[in-house]
Write an enzyme that holds these catalytic residues in place. Structure first.
Site, short mmCIF file in Angstrom:
data_model
loop_
_atom_site.label_atom_id
_atom_site.label_comp_id
_atom_site.label_asym_id
_atom_site.label_seq_id
_atom_site.Cartn_x
_atom_site.Cartn_y
_atom_site.Cartn_z
N TYR A 141 0.66 -1.05 0.60
CA TYR A 141 -0.29 0.25 0.63
C TYR A 141 1.37 1.51 0.13
CZ TYR A 141 -4.86 -1.64 0.99
OH TYR A 141 -5.80 -2.43 0.61
N LYS A 189 3.85 -15.33 2.70
CA LYS A 189 3.63 -15.72 0.97
C LYS A 189 5.63 -16.16 1.20
CE LYS A 189 2.43 -17.46 -2.49
NZ LYS A 189 1.35 -19.20 -2.21
N ASP A 250 -12.48 -9.50 4.53
CA ASP A 250 -14.03 -8.99 3.51
C ASP A 250 -13.89 -11.06 3.51
OD1 ASP A 250 -13.41 -6.78 2.92
OD2 ASP A 250 -13.74 -7.28 0.90
C1 IPM Z 1 -9.87 -0.95 4.29
C2 IPM Z 1 -10.81 -0.13 2.19
C3 IPM Z 1 -9.65 0.01 2.20
C4 IPM Z 1 -8.26 -0.51 2.12
C5 IPM Z 1 -9.57 0.93 1.33
C6 IPM Z 1 -10.71 1.73 1.23
C7 IPM Z 1 -8.63 1.75 0.89
O1 IPM Z 1 -11.17 -1.88 1.78
O2 IPM Z 1 -10.16 -0.76 5.21
O3 IPM Z 1 -10.15 -2.53 4.25
O4 IPM Z 1 -7.78 -1.86 1.50
O5 IPM Z 1 -7.60 -0.55 3.49
MG MG Z 2 -10.70 -4.13 2.46
#
Ligand code: IPM
Ligand code: MG
Length: 361
Positions: A141, A189, A250
């Site tokens: 990131y 990984k 997720d």
């Molecule tokens: C999360 C979201 C964010 C991330 C996005 C909106 C940038 O998916 O908080 O999980 O990737 O961290």
């Molecule tokens: Mg997310």
């Protein structure tokens, strides 16, 4: 207690769900005799529109002057142009970074009332109670990046980690494991990535030296994606770098029933005047532009994030538990927002769900 909470509603359903969470915090203040003051700031797309910057300097100052930050969600189709120079998500990543919030705690606990609403079999879900600790200010990131140009059509992102970055988040995860069931699964990984090989080595060394009482296992991220569906109850604390943690949470949200239920706390080293981490609290879901403004979004993830705020940034454990119990009671009574409505007794909107939690409190 007196406390200042910065509220960053953001975009899409963000304002709707934060409104409910603020009302729950106000109800907590009344019931337990605390004075919470809320100060509002812009973040994400709305900040691009109003201030030409997804993270205005005033917002940073507002957060730094508060005891904790409550955030809704950012982003939406209006700001999705891939050639745009500014994106709402830069605001979110920026605030995590400037506040030094390197650890993102995402608890995933089975909600018994939703057991049969899940797409997974009840016997697989029974006993699910895990905490994902996601590294939040490093990795791909934030590593060196190059956008493609029309000429070269070449782009890259870099997964970069240093020993101290891995050590501090491992320490926090191991501490959490020690206070829970004493087990830590570190995700990487390492069979492919150099950054993962460093990750695995640092985690192994630190755990051996400082947490010999916590059982450690290393799990490759692809295998973890499978295990989370096959035997999710086998895990206690799961530690992952930024992108792996984003993806796995997720997936893990489906173990609880809906993305609309999962809260998170982002913590760093900085303490507020209460001697607690000045954390940022947000649901793990996004801004859901498809349902924004319709009053149907599930506010429970944000309300549960407010409970985490009470616990981690204000040290108000009884108050946090009262909010969590109120949410459980509302779900047990059969109230459902549309995202979890399968076979529901009563389908309600955002405001009615928030009001029901306040009423239980
Ligand atoms: C999360 C979201 C964010 C991330 C996005 C909106 C940038 O998916 O908080 O999980 O990737 O961290
Ligand atoms: Mg997310």
């Amino acid at each position: 207690m007196k406390a200042i909470v910065a509220v960053l509603p953001g975009d899409g359903i963000g304002p709707e769900v934060t409104t409910e969470a603020v009302q729950v915090l106000e109800a907590v203040g009344q019931r337990f005799g605390h004075e919470f003051q809320f100060s509002y700031g812009l973040l994400g797309g709305c900040a691009i529109d109003a201030a030409g910057n997804p993270l205005p300097a005033e917002t940073v100052m507002l957060c730094q002057a508060s005891d904790a930050v409550l955030l809704g969600a950012v982003g939406g189709p209006k700001w999705d142009d891939p050639t745009a120079s500014m994106r709402p998500e830069q605001g979110l990543l920026g605030i995590r970074r400037v506040l030094g919030l390197y650890a993102n705690l995402r608890p995933v606990k089975l909600v018994p009332a939703l057991l049969h609403a899940s797409t997974l079999k009840p016997e697989v879900l029974a006993g699910v109670d895990l905490l994902v600790v996601r590294e939040l200010t490093g990795g791909v990131y934030f590593g060196p990046r190059k956008e493609a140009t029309p000429d070269d059509q070449v782009a890259y992102d870099t997964m970069l980690y240093s020993r101290p970055e891995i050590e501090r988040v491992t320490r926090l995860a191991a501490q959490a494991a020690r206070e829970r069931r004493g087990r830590l699964a570190s995700v990487d990984k390492a069979n492919v990535l150099a950054s993962s090989r460093l990750w695995r080595r640092v985690v192994t060394e630190l755990m051996r030296a400082e947490f010999p009482d916590v059982a450690l296992e290393h799990v490759l991220v692809d295998a973890m994606a499978m295990h989370l569906i096959r035997r999710p109850a086998a895990y206690d604390v799961v530690l992952a770098e930024n992108l792996f943690g984003d993806i796995l949470t997720d997936e893990a949200s489906m173990l609880a029933g809906s993305m609309g239920l999962l809260p998170s706390a982002s913590l760093g080293e900085e303490l507020n005047p209460h001697g607690q981490p000045r954390g940022l609290y947000e649901p793990i879901h996004g801004s859901a532009p498809d349902i924004a403004g319709r009053g149907v979004a599930n506010p429970l993830a944000t309300i549960l994030s407010a409970a985490m705020l009470l616990r981690h940034s204000l040290g108000l454990e009884a108050e946090a538990q009262a909010v969590e119990a109120a949410v459980d009671a509302v779900l047990a009574a059969g109230l459902r927002t549309p995202d979890i409505a399968d076979g529901a007794v009563e389908v309600v909107g955002t405001a009615a769900m928030g009001a029901a939690v306040v009423e239980r409190l």
